[in-house]
Design a protein around this motif. Structure first.
Motif, PDB file in Angstrom:
ATOM      1  N   ALA A   1       0.336   6.875  -7.847  1.00  0.00           N
ATOM      2  CA  ALA A   1       0.899   8.039  -7.157  1.00  0.00           C
ATOM      3  C   ALA A   1       2.386   8.194  -7.462  1.00  0.00           C
ATOM      4  CB  ALA A   1       0.686   7.915  -5.650  1.00  0.00           C
ATOM      5  N   ILE A   2       2.823   9.441  -7.452  1.00  0.00           N
ATOM      6  CA  ILE A   2       4.253   9.706  -7.583  1.00  0.00           C
ATOM      7  C   ILE A   2       4.970   9.033  -6.418  1.00  0.00           C
ATOM      8  CG2 ILE A   2       4.187  11.884  -6.303  1.00  0.00           C
ATOM      9  CD1 ILE A   2       6.232  12.921  -8.423  1.00  0.00           C
ATOM     10  N   VAL A   3       6.161   8.516  -6.681  1.00  0.00           N
ATOM     11  CA  VAL A   3       6.926   7.846  -5.635  1.00  0.00           C
ATOM     12  C   VAL A   3       7.765   8.908  -4.925  1.00  0.00           C
ATOM     13  CG1 VAL A   3       8.575   6.025  -5.103  1.00  0.00           C
ATOM     14  CG2 VAL A   3       7.042   5.762  -7.060  1.00  0.00           C
ATOM     15  N   PRO A   4       7.499   9.163  -3.634  1.00  0.00           N
ATOM     16  CA  PRO A   4       8.270  10.195  -2.936  1.00  0.00           C
ATOM     17  C   PRO A   4       9.742   9.797  -2.837  1.00  0.00           C
ATOM     18  CG  PRO A   4       6.998   8.934  -1.363  1.00  0.00           C
ATOM     19  CD  PRO A   4       6.579   8.464  -2.729  1.00  0.00           C
ATOM     20  N   SER A   5      10.592  10.781  -2.652  1.00  0.00           N
ATOM     21  CA  SER A   5      12.020  10.515  -2.721  1.00  0.00           C
ATOM     22  C   SER A   5      12.813  11.415  -1.777  1.00  0.00           C
ATOM     23  CB  SER A   5      12.503  10.757  -4.153  1.00  0.00           C
ATOM     24  OG  SER A   5      13.868  10.492  -4.290  1.00  0.00           O
ATOM     25  N   ALA A   6      13.965  10.903  -1.367  1.00  0.00           N
ATOM     26  CA  ALA A   6      14.942  11.697  -0.615  1.00  0.00           C
ATOM     27  C   ALA A   6      16.322  11.310  -1.114  1.00  0.00           C
ATOM     28  CB  ALA A   6      14.826  11.429   0.884  1.00  0.00           C
ATOM     29  N   LYS A   7      17.233  12.255  -1.051  1.00  0.00           N
ATOM     30  CA  LYS A   7      18.624  11.957  -1.438  1.00  0.00           C
ATOM     31  C   LYS A   7      19.556  12.880  -0.679  1.00  0.00           C
ATOM     32  CE  LYS A   7      17.494  14.371  -5.644  1.00  0.00           C
ATOM     33  NZ  LYS A   7      16.120  14.379  -5.200  1.00  0.00           N
TER      34      LYS A   7
ATOM     35  N   LYS B   1      -9.085   8.759   3.368  1.00  0.00           N
ATOM     36  CA  LYS B   1      -8.876   7.353   3.725  1.00  0.00           C
ATOM     37  C   LYS B   1      -8.570   6.553   2.468  1.00  0.00           C
ATOM     38  CE  LYS B   1     -11.857   7.275   7.743  1.00  0.00           C
ATOM     39  NZ  LYS B   1     -12.912   8.216   7.919  1.00  0.00           N
ATOM     40  N   ALA B   2      -7.830   5.458   2.619  1.00  0.00           N
ATOM     41  CA  ALA B   2      -7.527   4.596   1.484  1.00  0.00           C
ATOM     42  C   ALA B   2      -8.805   4.105   0.815  1.00  0.00           C
ATOM     43  CB  ALA B   2      -6.653   3.427   1.930  1.00  0.00           C
ATOM     44  N   SER B   3      -9.831   3.871   1.599  1.00  0.00           N
ATOM     45  CA  SER B   3     -11.109   3.390   1.051  1.00  0.00           C
ATOM     46  C   SER B   3     -11.832   4.465   0.227  1.00  0.00           C
ATOM     47  CB  SER B   3     -12.021   2.910   2.184  1.00  0.00           C
ATOM     48  OG  SER B   3     -12.319   3.985   3.062  1.00  0.00           O
ATOM     49  N   GLU B   4     -11.379   5.715   0.308  1.00  0.00           N
ATOM     50  CA  GLU B   4     -12.007   6.827  -0.410  1.00  0.00           C
ATOM     51  C   GLU B   4     -11.243   7.253  -1.666  1.00  0.00           C
ATOM     52  OE1 GLU B   4     -13.780   8.913   3.662  1.00  0.00           O
ATOM     53  OE2 GLU B   4     -11.947   9.691   2.748  1.00  0.00           O
ATOM     54  N   ILE B   5     -10.201   6.530  -2.028  1.00  0.00           N
ATOM     55  CA  ILE B   5      -9.393   6.894  -3.197  1.00  0.00           C
ATOM     56  C   ILE B   5     -10.249   6.834  -4.460  1.00  0.00           C
ATOM     57  CG2 ILE B   5      -7.459   6.177  -4.669  1.00  0.00           C
ATOM     58  CD1 ILE B   5      -6.098   5.127  -2.112  1.00  0.00           C
ATOM     59  N   LYS B   6     -10.186   7.894  -5.263  1.00  0.00           N
ATOM     60  CA  LYS B   6     -10.909   7.947  -6.534  1.00  0.00           C
ATOM     61  C   LYS B   6     -10.063   7.389  -7.674  1.00  0.00           C
ATOM     62  CE  LYS B   6     -13.663  11.903  -5.190  1.00  0.00           C
ATOM     63  NZ  LYS B   6     -13.925  13.328  -5.398  1.00  0.00           N
ATOM     64  N   GLY B   7      -8.742   7.489  -7.558  1.00  0.00           N
ATOM     65  CA  GLY B   7      -7.858   6.932  -8.576  1.00  0.00           C
ATOM     66  C   GLY B   7      -7.787   7.707  -9.867  1.00  0.00           C
ATOM     67  N   GLU B   8      -8.092   8.998  -9.819  1.00  0.00           N
ATOM     68  CA  GLU B   8      -8.114   9.804 -11.037  1.00  0.00           C
ATOM     69  C   GLU B   8      -6.738  10.357 -11.424  1.00  0.00           C
ATOM     70  OE1 GLU B   8     -10.978  12.762 -10.065  1.00  0.00           O
ATOM     71  OE2 GLU B   8     -12.660  11.366 -10.191  1.00  0.00           O
ATOM     72  N   ASP B   9      -5.965  10.767 -10.428  1.00  0.00           N
ATOM     73  CA  ASP B   9      -4.748  11.505 -10.756  1.00  0.00           C
ATOM     74  C   ASP B   9      -3.528  11.166  -9.916  1.00  0.00           C
ATOM     75  OD1 ASP B   9      -5.527  12.538  -8.347  1.00  0.00           O
ATOM     76  OD2 ASP B   9      -5.920  14.561  -9.082  1.00  0.00           O
ATOM     77  N   GLY B  10      -3.592  10.139  -9.092  1.00  0.00           N
ATOM     78  CA  GLY B  10      -2.473   9.814  -8.226  1.00  0.00           C
ATOM     79  C   GLY B  10      -2.401  10.656  -6.976  1.00  0.00           C
ATOM     80  N   LEU B  11      -3.328  11.587  -6.815  1.00  0.00           N
ATOM     81  CA  LEU B  11      -3.350  12.444  -5.641  1.00  0.00           C
ATOM     82  C   LEU B  11      -4.489  12.056  -4.697  1.00  0.00           C
ATOM     83  CD1 LEU B  11      -2.721  15.920  -7.278  1.00  0.00           C
ATOM     84  CD2 LEU B  11      -1.083  14.461  -6.082  1.00  0.00           C
ATOM     85  N   ARG B  12      -5.667  11.854  -5.234  1.00  0.00           N
ATOM     86  CA  ARG B  12      -6.871  11.556  -4.450  1.00  0.00           C
ATOM     87  C   ARG B  12      -7.441  10.270  -4.926  1.00  0.00           C
ATOM     88  NH1 ARG B  12      -6.685  17.048  -5.121  1.00  0.00           N
ATOM     89  NH2 ARG B  12      -6.756  18.219  -3.230  1.00  0.00           N
TER      90      ARG B  12
ATOM     91  N   ALA C   1      -2.609   7.150  -4.170  1.00  0.00           N
ATOM     92  CA  ALA C   1      -3.105   8.497  -3.874  1.00  0.00           C
ATOM     93  C   ALA C   1      -2.217   9.151  -2.823  1.00  0.00           C
ATOM     94  CB  ALA C   1      -4.557   8.446  -3.396  1.00  0.00           C
ATOM     95  N   SER C   2      -1.453  10.112  -3.256  1.00  0.00           N
ATOM     96  CA  SER C   2      -0.480  10.761  -2.375  1.00  0.00           C
ATOM     97  C   SER C   2      -1.101  11.471  -1.186  1.00  0.00           C
ATOM     98  CB  SER C   2       0.364  11.759  -3.171  1.00  0.00           C
ATOM     99  OG  SER C   2       1.135  11.089  -4.136  1.00  0.00           O
ATOM    100  N   TYR C   3      -2.406  11.806  -1.249  1.00  0.00           N
ATOM    101  CA  TYR C   3      -3.039  12.545  -0.162  1.00  0.00           C
ATOM    102  C   TYR C   3      -3.595  11.666   0.950  1.00  0.00           C
ATOM    103  CZ  TYR C   3      -2.955  16.886  -2.915  1.00  0.00           C
ATOM    104  OH  TYR C   3      -2.575  17.997  -3.617  1.00  0.00           O
TER     105      TYR C   3
ATOM    106  N   GLU D   1       0.802  -1.226   0.000  1.00  0.00           N
ATOM    107  CA  GLU D   1       0.000   0.000   0.000  1.00  0.00           C
ATOM    108  C   GLU D   1       0.835   1.277   0.000  1.00  0.00           C
ATOM    109  OE1 GLU D   1      -3.042   0.098   2.986  1.00  0.00           O
ATOM    110  OE2 GLU D   1      -3.647  -1.967   2.590  1.00  0.00           O
ATOM    111  N   GLY D   2       2.112   1.186   0.367  1.00  0.00           N
ATOM    112  CA  GLY D   2       2.943   2.379   0.424  1.00  0.00           C
ATOM    113  C   GLY D   2       4.283   2.149  -0.233  1.00  0.00           C
ATOM    114  N   TYR D   3       4.905   3.253  -0.706  1.00  0.00           N
ATOM    115  CA  TYR D   3       6.242   3.124  -1.276  1.00  0.00           C
ATOM    116  C   TYR D   3       7.005   4.437  -1.238  1.00  0.00           C
ATOM    117  CZ  TYR D   3       4.006   4.383  -5.902  1.00  0.00           C
ATOM    118  OH  TYR D   3       3.315   4.959  -6.943  1.00  0.00           O
ATOM    119  N   GLY D   4       8.320   4.319  -1.437  1.00  0.00           N
ATOM    120  CA  GLY D   4       9.214   5.468  -1.487  1.00  0.00           C
ATOM    121  C   GLY D   4      10.554   5.027  -2.049  1.00  0.00           C
TER     122      GLY D   4
END
Length: 194
Positions: free
Chosen positions: A116-122, A183-194, A140-142, A79-82
């Motif tokens: 969703a975009i994969v968050p990153s640090a370097k 909430k994860a159960s509320e993801i619309k899946g339209e844009d990777g944000l919500r 969904a990043s939000y 469910e999560g990544y980075g």
């Protein structure tokens, strides 16, 4: 472009049952894979470095597949990544940015097209440097419950002429997530944000 020379790879999996509250029936699992490679640009400024991203793509897919296997092998459980990179002292921060495309797209592919975009640090650092890799929901990043981080590092790396490339995956929200938001159960899946 130069070949990708791997010195070592580490896989870590944590199981978190609680953070002081009630124990979960199913623990949160967070996993990381760190691969230490030679930095072909260490010690000098090279203007055109972007083509090395293509050379890193097979490594990204290999790492994503290995990490998924360490977490049970079923992409539906993730469910999560980075992602992240630690660049040795003879390199520059921009060398770590070469990992954005190969690391991010590899995880999306391994997980069946996460949105969703994969968050990153370097950062630049020497052997033993630790990096907090940010984590968000894969679709969904939000989704606030999945905002997390996993600390990673290599005891003997990266050496000055190396980079430590990192992928992180998690099986769910923070173990006691309760601060609201989408909430994860509320993801619309339209844009990777919500």
């Amino acid at each position: 472009m130069p070949d990708v020379h791997i010195r070592k790879s580490l896989v870590t999996v944590e199981e978190i049952f609680h953070e002081g509250g009630p124990a979960a029936e199913v623990p949160l699992r967070r996993g990381a894979i760190v691969t230490v490679v030679r930095n072909p640009f260490a010690g000098r400024y090279v203007e055109e470095i972007a083509p090395f991203m293509d050379d890193l793509k097979p490594l990204g897919l290999q790492m994503a597949t290995s990490l998924l296997a360490a977490l049970g092998g079923d992409p539906r459980t993730i469910e999560g990544y980075g992602k992240g990179a630690i660049v040795g002292a003879a390199g520059e921060l921009e060398h770590g940015a070469l990992w954005h495309v190969p690391g991010g797209y590899a995880m999306r592919e391994a997980l069946g097209g996460a949105k969703a975009i994969v968050p990153s640090a370097k950062k630049v650092g020497g052997p033993g440097t630790r990096l907090d890799v940010p984590v968000t929901h894969i679709n969904a990043s939000y989704v606030r419950s999945h905002f997390d981080a996993m600390e990673v590092g290599v005891p003997d790396g990266p050496k000055a002429d190396e980079m430590a490339l990192v992928l992180v995956m998690t099986t769910g929200a923070r173990i006691h997530a309760r601060v609201g938001g989408l909430k994860a159960s509320e993801i619309k899946g339209e844009d990777g944000l919500r």
